[in-house]
Design a protein around this motif. Structure first.
Motif, PDB file in Angstrom:
ATOM      1  N   ILE A 134       0.883  -1.169  -0.081  1.00 30.34           N
ATOM      2  CA  ILE A 134       0.134  -0.018   0.093  1.00 30.34           C
ATOM      3  C   ILE A 134       0.910   1.337  -0.008  1.00 30.34           C
ATOM      4  O   ILE A 134       1.739   1.396   0.644  1.00 30.34           O
ATOM      5  CB  ILE A 134      -0.922   0.125   1.196  1.00 30.34           C
ATOM      6  N   ARG A 135       0.668   2.145  -0.797  1.00 32.58           N
ATOM      7  CA  ARG A 135       1.181   3.488  -0.671  1.00 32.58           C
ATOM      8  C   ARG A 135       0.260   4.514  -0.089  1.00 32.58           C
ATOM      9  O   ARG A 135      -0.976   5.034  -0.426  1.00 32.58           O
ATOM     10  CB  ARG A 135       1.342   4.074  -2.049  1.00 32.58           C
ATOM     11  N   VAL A 136       1.013   5.113   1.122  1.00 32.72           N
ATOM     12  CA  VAL A 136      -0.057   5.841   1.867  1.00 32.72           C
ATOM     13  C   VAL A 136       0.214   7.294   1.387  1.00 32.72           C
ATOM     14  O   VAL A 136       1.597   7.641   1.274  1.00 32.72           O
ATOM     15  CB  VAL A 136       0.338   5.654   3.375  1.00 32.72           C
ATOM     16  N   ASP A 137      -0.641   8.158   1.581  1.00 27.28           N
ATOM     17  CA  ASP A 137      -0.410   9.659   1.067  1.00 27.28           C
ATOM     18  C   ASP A 137      -0.119  10.452   2.132  1.00 27.28           C
ATOM     19  O   ASP A 137       0.142  11.695   1.945  1.00 27.28           O
ATOM     20  CB  ASP A 137      -1.831  10.055   0.681  1.00 27.28           C
ATOM     21  N   ARG A 138       0.968   9.787   3.026  1.00 27.20           N
ATOM     22  CA  ARG A 138       1.717  10.862   3.834  1.00 27.20           C
ATOM     23  C   ARG A 138       3.060   9.885   4.046  1.00 27.20           C
ATOM     24  O   ARG A 138       2.972   8.628   4.133  1.00 27.20           O
ATOM     25  CB  ARG A 138       0.959  10.894   5.306  1.00 27.20           C
ATOM     26  N   ALA A 139       4.102  10.837   4.367  1.00 28.62           N
ATOM     27  CA  ALA A 139       5.274  10.191   4.905  1.00 28.62           C
ATOM     28  C   ALA A 139       5.278  10.112   6.320  1.00 28.62           C
ATOM     29  O   ALA A 139       5.298  10.961   7.155  1.00 28.62           O
ATOM     30  CB  ALA A 139       6.514  10.984   4.244  1.00 28.62           C
ATOM     31  N   ILE A 140       5.084   8.702   6.805  1.00 20.86           N
ATOM     32  CA  ILE A 140       5.242   8.563   8.363  1.00 20.86           C
ATOM     33  C   ILE A 140       6.298   7.922   8.892  1.00 20.86           C
ATOM     34  O   ILE A 140       6.595   6.743   8.129  1.00 20.86           O
ATOM     35  CB  ILE A 140       3.653   7.679   8.448  1.00 20.86           C
ATOM     36  N   THR A 141       7.174   8.627   9.725  1.00 18.74           N
ATOM     37  CA  THR A 141       8.288   7.752   9.905  1.00 18.74           C
ATOM     38  C   THR A 141       7.946   7.075  11.151  1.00 18.74           C
ATOM     39  O   THR A 141       8.765   6.028  11.530  1.00 18.74           O
ATOM     40  CB  THR A 141       9.320   8.820  10.207  1.00 18.74           C
ATOM     41  N   ASP A 142       7.022   7.202  12.038  1.00 20.43           N
ATOM     42  CA  ASP A 142       6.928   6.360  13.270  1.00 20.43           C
ATOM     43  C   ASP A 142       6.076   5.385  12.968  1.00 20.43           C
ATOM     44  O   ASP A 142       5.026   5.275  12.462  1.00 20.43           O
ATOM     45  CB  ASP A 142       6.004   7.463  14.302  1.00 20.43           C
ATOM     46  N   GLU A 143       6.624   4.199  13.575  1.00 23.26           N
ATOM     47  CA  GLU A 143       5.918   2.802  13.181  1.00 23.26           C
ATOM     48  C   GLU A 143       4.794   2.707  13.818  1.00 23.26           C
ATOM     49  O   GLU A 143       3.544   2.293  13.148  1.00 23.26           O
ATOM     50  CB  GLU A 143       7.046   1.647  13.433  1.00 23.26           C
ATOM     51  N   GLY A 144       4.374   3.180  15.055  1.00 18.94           N
ATOM     52  CA  GLY A 144       3.105   3.214  15.628  1.00 18.94           C
ATOM     53  C   GLY A 144       2.230   4.055  15.131  1.00 18.94           C
ATOM     54  O   GLY A 144       1.042   3.487  14.925  1.00 18.94           O
ATOM     55  N   THR A 159      -0.906  -6.893  11.802  1.00 19.75           N
ATOM     56  CA  THR A 159      -0.250  -8.072  12.365  1.00 19.75           C
ATOM     57  C   THR A 159       1.307  -7.733  11.936  1.00 19.75           C
ATOM     58  O   THR A 159       2.190  -8.214  12.912  1.00 19.75           O
ATOM     59  CB  THR A 159      -0.505  -9.461  11.730  1.00 19.75           C
ATOM     60  N   SER A 160       1.770  -7.198  10.757  1.00 21.64           N
ATOM     61  CA  SER A 160       3.199  -6.891  10.367  1.00 21.64           C
ATOM     62  C   SER A 160       3.323  -5.767   9.429  1.00 21.64           C
ATOM     63  O   SER A 160       2.224  -5.949   8.620  1.00 21.64           O
ATOM     64  CB  SER A 160       4.001  -8.030  10.229  1.00 21.64           C
ATOM     65  N   LEU A 161       4.177  -5.104   9.439  1.00 21.35           N
ATOM     66  CA  LEU A 161       4.459  -4.170   8.355  1.00 21.35           C
ATOM     67  C   LEU A 161       5.822  -3.765   8.071  1.00 21.35           C
ATOM     68  O   LEU A 161       6.710  -4.212   8.961  1.00 21.35           O
ATOM     69  CB  LEU A 161       3.555  -2.873   8.600  1.00 21.35           C
ATOM     70  N   THR A 162       6.341  -3.701   6.814  1.00 23.00           N
ATOM     71  CA  THR A 162       7.495  -3.336   6.358  1.00 23.00           C
ATOM     72  C   THR A 162       7.520  -2.256   5.532  1.00 23.00           C
ATOM     73  O   THR A 162       6.842  -2.168   4.403  1.00 23.00           O
ATOM     74  CB  THR A 162       8.314  -4.609   5.982  1.00 23.00           C
ATOM     75  N   VAL A 163       8.076  -1.101   5.860  1.00 20.91           N
ATOM     76  CA  VAL A 163       8.265   0.092   5.090  1.00 20.91           C
ATOM     77  C   VAL A 163       9.232   0.015   3.880  1.00 20.91           C
ATOM     78  O   VAL A 163      10.476  -0.390   4.103  1.00 20.91           O
ATOM     79  CB  VAL A 163       8.746   1.256   5.918  1.00 20.91           C
TER      80      VAL A 163
END
Length: 197
Positions: A134-144, A159-163
Motif C-alpha cells: 500500500i502507498r499511504v499519502d503521507r510520509a510517516i516515520t513513526d511505526e506506531g 499483524t506486520s508491516l515493512t516500510v
C-alpha cells in the motif's frame, strides 16, 4: 515399460489432473499455470522413467529440483502458493517415475501430496489473513503511527508491516502490510459455503 510403470503413470496422470483442475484452477483460475503444472509433471515423469535407476535416482531428483528452481527464478514472478503447486507437480512426477515394484506406497504418497495441498490452500484456512503493498499519502516515520493509520484504513488489526519506501519529498510511504480483515457473520457464512465448493 513394465505393467507397474504403466500403473504408476496412470496414477500420476490422475493426480496431476486432480491437482491442476480440481484444486488449483477451481480456486485460482489461471489457465497458464495449469499448462505449466501439467507440463512440468509429465516432463519429470518421462525423464525419471527413462533415467530412473537405483544408481541415479537421488541425484536425478536433486538435479530436477535444481533445474526447475533456476527456471522459476528466470520466469515471470509467481506467488509462493504457485511455487508450492509447482513443487507438488514436480514431486508427483518424480515419485511416480522412479522404478517401483509395488505401486501402493507411491499411491499413498501421491494422495498425501494432494491432501496436503487441498488443506494448505483451502479458502477457510487463515481466511481473515490479508497481504497488500500500500502507498499511504503521507510520509510517516513513526511505526506506531503508521500501524494505527493502516489499521484504520484497512479496518482490521495490522499483524506486520515493512516500510519499503519513505518519500519525504512527495510525502508518501510505501508499505508491505499484513493484517486481519474484519469478517461479518453473513460474510463468514458465505465464505464457508464458498469453501465447501
Amino acid at each position: 515399460m513394465t505393467p507397474t510403470a504403466l500403473i504408476l503413470a496412470g496414477i500420476d496422470l490422475a493426480a496431476i489432473l486432480l491437482l491442476s483442475f480440481g484444486l488449483y484452477y477451481r480456486r485460482h483460475h489461471r489457465r497458464d499455470l495449469v499448462v505449466a503444472f501439467i507440463g512440468v509433471n509429465v516432463g519429470v515423469l518421462a525423464v525419471t522413467t527413462v533415467l530412473g535407476s537405483a544408481d541415479v535416482a537421488a541425484g536425478l531428483g536433486l538435479g530436477l529440483f535444481g533445474v526447475l528452481s533456476i527456471i522459476r527464478l528466470r520466469s515471470s514472478e509467481i506467488s509462493q502458493r504457485e511455487v508450492a503447486y509447482y513443487f507438488a507437480a514436480l514431486a508427483l512426477g518424480l515419485i511416480t517415475g522412479l522404478p517401483q515394484t509395488n505401486p501402493w506406497p507411491v499411491t499413498a504418497l501421491a494422495a498425501l501430496i494432494l491432501v496436503a495441498m487441498w488443506a494448505a490452500d483451502h479458502p477457510a484456512l487463515l481466511a481473515r489473513s490479508r497481504h497488500q503493498v500500500i502507498r499511504v499519502d503521507r510520509a510517516i516515520t513513526d511505526e506506531g503511527e503508521l500501524r494505527a493509520e493502516l489499521a484504520a484504513r484497512l479496518g482490521g488489526p495490522v499483524t506486520s508491516l515493512t516500510v519499503q519506501e519513505l518519500d519525504l519529498v512527495n510525502d508518501t510511504t510505501l508499505v508491505d502490510v499484513r493484517w486481519k480483515a474484519a469478517i461479518s457473520t453473513g460474510a463468514a457464512a458465505r465464505q464457508l459455503v464458498g469453501a465447501r465448493a
